[in-house]
Design an enzyme around this catalytic site. Sequence first.
Site, short mmCIF file in Angstrom:
data_model
loop_
_atom_site.label_atom_id
_atom_site.label_comp_id
_atom_site.label_asym_id
_atom_site.label_seq_id
_atom_site.Cartn_x
_atom_site.Cartn_y
_atom_site.Cartn_z
N GLU A 213 0.56 -1.11 0.25
CA GLU A 213 0.15 -0.21 0.21
C GLU A 213 0.47 1.30 0.28
O GLU A 213 0.27 2.20 -0.71
CB GLU A 213 -0.88 0.18 0.61
CG GLU A 213 -2.04 -0.94 0.42
CD GLU A 213 -2.63 -1.48 2.52
OE1 GLU A 213 -2.69 -0.96 3.47
OE2 GLU A 213 -2.72 -2.49 2.16
N GLY B 92 -6.83 -8.52 1.47
CA GLY B 92 -7.83 -7.73 1.70
C GLY B 92 -9.35 -8.48 0.99
O GLY B 92 -10.05 -7.50 0.37
N SER C 234 -5.21 -12.13 3.43
CA SER C 234 -6.05 -12.68 3.79
C SER C 234 -6.25 -13.96 5.04
O SER C 234 -6.38 -14.93 4.89
CB SER C 234 -7.22 -13.04 2.28
OG SER C 234 -7.36 -12.03 1.26
P1 13P Z 1 -5.18 -8.58 5.44
O1 13P Z 1 -5.13 -9.94 5.65
O2 13P Z 1 -6.06 -7.40 5.92
O3 13P Z 1 -5.50 -9.96 3.84
O4 13P Z 1 -3.60 -7.90 5.33
C1 13P Z 1 -2.83 -8.71 4.77
C2 13P Z 1 -1.60 -7.35 4.84
O5 13P Z 1 -1.68 -6.09 3.83
C3 13P Z 1 -1.07 -7.64 5.42
O6 13P Z 1 -0.09 -6.04 6.19
#
Ligand code: 13P
Length: 235
Positions: free
Chosen positions: A91, A165, A195
């Site tokens: 991100e 996500g 996830s």
């Molecule tokens: P999720 O577990 O919500 O998929 O996010 C993973 C993540 O980016 C952890 O840094």
Amino acid sequence: MKIIAGNWKMNLSLEEAIFLSENITSSKKNEIILFPPSLYALKVKEIVSEKNIKVGVQNIFYEDFGAYTGEISCMMVKSSKLDYVLIGHSERRKYFFEDDIIINKKLKSAIKHGLKVILCVGETLEERKIGNHFEVVKNQVLSSIEGIDNFNSIAIAYEPVWAIGTGINAKPEDANEMHKFIKDIVNVKILYGGSVNEKNAYELLSQEYIDGLLIGGASLNYISFNKIIEISENI
Ligand code: 13P
């Protein structure tokens, strides 16, 4: 020892962060790390330090101090007695245009200040579809660690972007294959992220090369996060 880390990303009010911290259970054998929004990190640390849970920040800038409005440095994280920093999350790469050169500078700053690091790498769906995922991850790892020769304080999180996500985790055997590939490049602990929840944690953690988990969504709820900690105790 496995590492179970929760990345809260940009979520929760202060009250919710306090409630969550108060309710997370400790582990007898594994390392638990929380990455709250940095604004809450000291408060979270105060709450969980008795439980031997580590706390880190989700991002830092590579300079120690200066006119960099809005940023925090590794010097500040260290002087706040926090333990960890996440570097290179997808991100950050996507929304804040962090490239491998910036990530390399951040990694060097964290090491200079004696912070432990979880370095995030992972391919996009397009890169996987054309079969380029090993090459992409190899390049991310090699450019991030360029000029670094001591890996004692570094762990790597393999987080395929398409799994973050989305509710679609990497198949445990595919993640394991990538983890082995990364470990052959640099022999550090490799965490899986994308996830992860209480239903898939056991199978993921049972893989030979999966040394821990970096959890987003499921770390925002103490019931699911504690369940994953409990699962890790029995592996
Ligand atoms: P999720 O577990 O919500 O998929 O996010 C993973 C993540 O980016 C952890 O840094």
